[in-house]
Design a protein around this motif. Structure first.
Motif, PDB file in Angstrom:
ATOM      1  N   SER A 178       0.837  -1.209   0.000  1.00  9.18           N
ATOM      2  CA  SER A 178       0.000   0.000   0.000  1.00  9.18           C
ATOM      3  C   SER A 178       0.869   1.255   0.000  1.00  9.18           C
ATOM      4  O   SER A 178       0.546   2.249  -0.658  1.00  9.18           O
ATOM      5  CB  SER A 178      -0.963  -0.012   1.191  1.00  9.18           C
ATOM      6  OG  SER A 178      -0.279  -0.180   2.404  1.00  9.18           O
ATOM      7  N   SER A 179       2.002   1.205   0.711  1.00 11.35           N
ATOM      8  CA  SER A 179       2.915   2.352   0.733  1.00 11.35           C
ATOM      9  C   SER A 179       3.525   2.594  -0.641  1.00 11.35           C
ATOM     10  O   SER A 179       3.643   3.741  -1.098  1.00 11.35           O
ATOM     11  CB  SER A 179       4.035   2.115   1.753  1.00 11.35           C
ATOM     12  OG  SER A 179       3.515   2.002   3.056  1.00 11.35           O
ATOM     13  N   HIS A 182       0.962   4.070  -3.026  1.00 11.41           N
ATOM     14  CA  HIS A 182       0.751   5.500  -2.746  1.00 11.41           C
ATOM     15  C   HIS A 182       1.908   6.324  -3.289  1.00 11.41           C
ATOM     16  O   HIS A 182       1.699   7.361  -3.944  1.00 11.41           O
ATOM     17  CB  HIS A 182       0.598   5.709  -1.243  1.00 11.41           C
ATOM     18  CG  HIS A 182       0.286   7.117  -0.864  1.00 11.41           C
ATOM     19  ND1 HIS A 182       1.270   8.049  -0.589  1.00 11.41           N
ATOM     20  CD2 HIS A 182      -0.899   7.773  -0.716  1.00 11.41           C
ATOM     21  CE1 HIS A 182       0.707   9.200  -0.299  1.00 11.41           C
ATOM     22  NE2 HIS A 182      -0.606   9.069  -0.353  1.00 11.41           N
ATOM     23  N   GLU A 187      -3.045   6.245  -5.808  1.00 14.52           N
ATOM     24  CA  GLU A 187      -3.576   6.566  -4.489  1.00 14.52           C
ATOM     25  C   GLU A 187      -4.891   5.862  -4.177  1.00 14.52           C
ATOM     26  O   GLU A 187      -5.137   5.494  -3.020  1.00 14.52           O
ATOM     27  CB  GLU A 187      -3.728   8.080  -4.359  1.00 14.52           C
ATOM     28  CG  GLU A 187      -2.389   8.810  -4.416  1.00 14.52           C
ATOM     29  CD  GLU A 187      -2.539  10.304  -4.210  1.00 14.52           C
ATOM     30  OE1 GLU A 187      -3.646  10.753  -3.870  1.00 14.52           O
ATOM     31  OE2 GLU A 187      -1.528  11.016  -4.387  1.00 14.52           O
ATOM     32  N   ALA A 190      -4.039   2.374  -3.089  1.00 17.69           N
ATOM     33  CA  ALA A 190      -3.380   2.421  -1.789  1.00 17.69           C
ATOM     34  C   ALA A 190      -4.397   2.664  -0.678  1.00 17.69           C
ATOM     35  O   ALA A 190      -4.360   2.018   0.373  1.00 17.69           O
ATOM     36  CB  ALA A 190      -2.317   3.514  -1.780  1.00 17.69           C
ATOM     37  N   ARG A 191      -5.307   3.574  -0.930  1.00 20.88           N
ATOM     38  CA  ARG A 191      -6.316   3.902   0.092  1.00 20.88           C
ATOM     39  C   ARG A 191      -7.237   2.712   0.352  1.00 20.88           C
ATOM     40  O   ARG A 191      -7.568   2.424   1.512  1.00 20.88           O
ATOM     41  CB  ARG A 191      -7.141   5.112  -0.358  1.00 20.88           C
ATOM     42  CG  ARG A 191      -8.130   5.582   0.693  1.00 20.88           C
ATOM     43  CD  ARG A 191      -8.903   6.817   0.254  1.00 20.88           C
ATOM     44  NE  ARG A 191      -9.749   7.289   1.330  1.00 20.88           N
ATOM     45  CZ  ARG A 191      -9.358   8.127   2.275  1.00 20.88           C
ATOM     46  NH1 ARG A 191      -8.128   8.594   2.274  1.00 20.88           N
ATOM     47  NH2 ARG A 191     -10.188   8.500   3.237  1.00 20.88           N
ATOM     48  N   LEU A 225      -1.433   6.787   5.165  1.00 25.68           N
ATOM     49  CA  LEU A 225      -1.918   6.659   3.786  1.00 25.68           C
ATOM     50  C   LEU A 225      -3.340   7.184   3.642  1.00 25.68           C
ATOM     51  O   LEU A 225      -3.756   7.556   2.545  1.00 25.68           O
ATOM     52  CB  LEU A 225      -1.844   5.193   3.345  1.00 25.68           C
ATOM     53  CG  LEU A 225      -0.432   4.592   3.320  1.00 25.68           C
ATOM     54  CD1 LEU A 225      -0.497   3.105   3.008  1.00 25.68           C
ATOM     55  CD2 LEU A 225       0.450   5.309   2.301  1.00 25.68           C
ATOM     56  N   CYS A 256       5.505   4.777   3.862  1.00 24.55           N
ATOM     57  CA  CYS A 256       4.382   5.550   4.404  1.00 24.55           C
ATOM     58  C   CYS A 256       4.822   6.551   5.466  1.00 24.55           C
ATOM     59  O   CYS A 256       4.105   7.519   5.742  1.00 24.55           O
ATOM     60  CB  CYS A 256       3.321   4.608   4.979  1.00 24.55           C
ATOM     61  SG  CYS A 256       3.946   3.462   6.221  1.00 24.55           S
TER      62      CYS A 256
END
Length: 299
Positions: A178-179, A182, A187, A190-191, A225, A256
Motif C-alpha cells: 500500500s505504501s 501510494h 492513491e 493504496a487507500r 496513507l 508511508c
C-alpha cells in the motif's frame, strides 16, 4: 491440555502470548517448557518466546544453550545472527552466518546490497515469498516503487492476504504494497488497501494486552496513507510503551512514514526504541553469566 508433552504446543502458545503482550502468562509457559524439554529444540523455543517478550538478552542466552547441544544447527545459528543484528551488533551476528544473508542486510538497512542478493535469490527460488517481501521492502526504501509492487504481486498480494490462510509476513508486506502504491501515485488502490488493513487490524488489537507492536505500527502506516497524520502519530507513540522491540527498519524506512522524518514526535518514538535496545545490550553480559555463558561476554 490434550497433549501436555508436545513441545510445539508450548512453543506456539508461549510465542503468541508473548507477542500479544501477555507477559506473565507467556513467562509461565516458558518456565514450564524448559523444565519439560531441556533439549536444543526446547531451548530454541524458549528463545523465540523470549524474543516475543522483547527479552533479547534471554533469547540470545537460550539460543546459545541450544547451540551448545547442537553446534552446527542452522536454526540456532540463524536465530543468533538475527538476534544480535537486531541489537545492532552486526560483527557478532556475522559470526553465525557463513554466507550472504538477506535478513542481516535488512537489519543493517543495506538496501542496495539486499536488492542485489534478493534478485539472485528470487531467480533461484521463485516460490520463496519471504525473499520477495524483503526484496520489495528494499526496492521501496530505495524509491523503486514499481519494482516493489511487481515483487509483491508475484508473491500473491494483495489477494492472498484476504484469505483465512494468510501468514503474518503477508499481513506485514501489505503495508509495503500500500505504501509503494501510494508513493507511485496509485492513491485510490493504496487507500483501498489501507482501509481494509486498518479495519482488519482491529481484531488483532482487541486480542492484545497493549504489548504487541506490529498491529500498532501497521495502523500508523495505514493512517498516514489515509491522510490522518495526527492519528498516525498518536498510534506511533503507543510503541514507546510496548514491552517488545519494534523492527527498526520498518519504523524508519517504510515509505508511508517518509513524511514524518523531521517530525519531533516521530523522532522521539524512534529514539525510544533505540534506548530500549541499548538497555538490552547493557544487561546482556549479566544475563549470559547467569546462564553460565560467560565466554560470550568477550564478544
Amino acid at each position: 491440555d490434550v497433549d501436555p508433552l508436545s513441545l510445539v504446543r508450548y512453543a506456539d502458545l508461549g510465542y503468541k502470548l508473548g507477542f500479544a503482550g501477555f507477559r506473565e502468562e507467556a513467562s509461565a509457559v516458558l518456565e514450564r517448557l524448559v523444565r519439560l524439554f531441556p533439549t536444543a529444540p526446547g531451548y530454541l523455543a524458549a528463545a523465540r518466546i523470549s524474543e516475543a517478550l522483547g527479552d533479547f538478552d534471554e533469547a540470545i542466552a537460550w539460543a546459545l544453550r541450544a547451540r551448545q547441544l547442537r553446534p552446527a544447527d542452522p536454526e540456532a545459528n540463524g536465530m543468533l545472527a538475527e538476534l544480535w543484528a537486531r541489537l545492532g551488533d552486526f560483527e557478532t551476528a556475522a559470526q553465525f552466518e557463513t554466507g550472504p544473508n538477506m535478513g542481516l542486510l535488512f537489519w543493517q538497512r543495506r538496501y542496495d546490497e539486499l536488492v542485489e542478493l534478493g534478485e539472485e535469490v528470487t531467480i533461484d527460488h521463485p516460490a520463496d515469498a519471504d525473499a520477495r517481501f524483503l526484496l520489495a521492502f528494499a526496492y521501496s526504501a530505495l524509491g523503486r516503487q514499481a519494482e516493489a509492487i511487481r515483487q509483491l504481486e508475484l508473491a500473491g498480494l494483495p489477494g492472498s492476504v484476504r484469505h483465512e490462510s494468510r501468514r503474518a509476513n503477508e499481513v506485514h508486506a501489505l503495508n509495503t504494497l500500500s505504501s509503494a502504491l501510494h508513493a507511485a501515485g496509485r492513491e485510490a488502490e493504496a487507500r483501498s488497501l489501507a482501509e481494509w488493513h486498518y479495519e482488519w487490524n482491529k481484531t488483532g488489537l482487541a486480542l492484545t494486552e497493549g504489548g504487541g507492536w506490529a498491529a500498532h505500527l501497521s495502523d500508523a502506516c495505514s493512517l498516514m496513507l489515509l491522510a490522518n497524520r495526527e492519528a498516525a502519530l498518536d498510534t506511533l507513540e503507543t510503541l514507546a510503551r510496548v514491552t517488545t522491540i519494534v523492527h527498526l527498519p520498518w519504523l524508519q524506512d517504510q515509505a508511508c512514514f517518509a513524511g514524518l522524518q523531521d517530525e519531533p514526535r516521530y523522532r522521539a518514538v524512534v529514539a525510544s526504541v533505540q534506548v530500549r535496545i541499548a538497555a538490552i545490550r547493557a544487561r546482556l553480559p549479566e544475563t549470559l553469566t547467569r546462564h553460565a555463558l560467560e565466554e560470550w561476554n568477550r564478544m
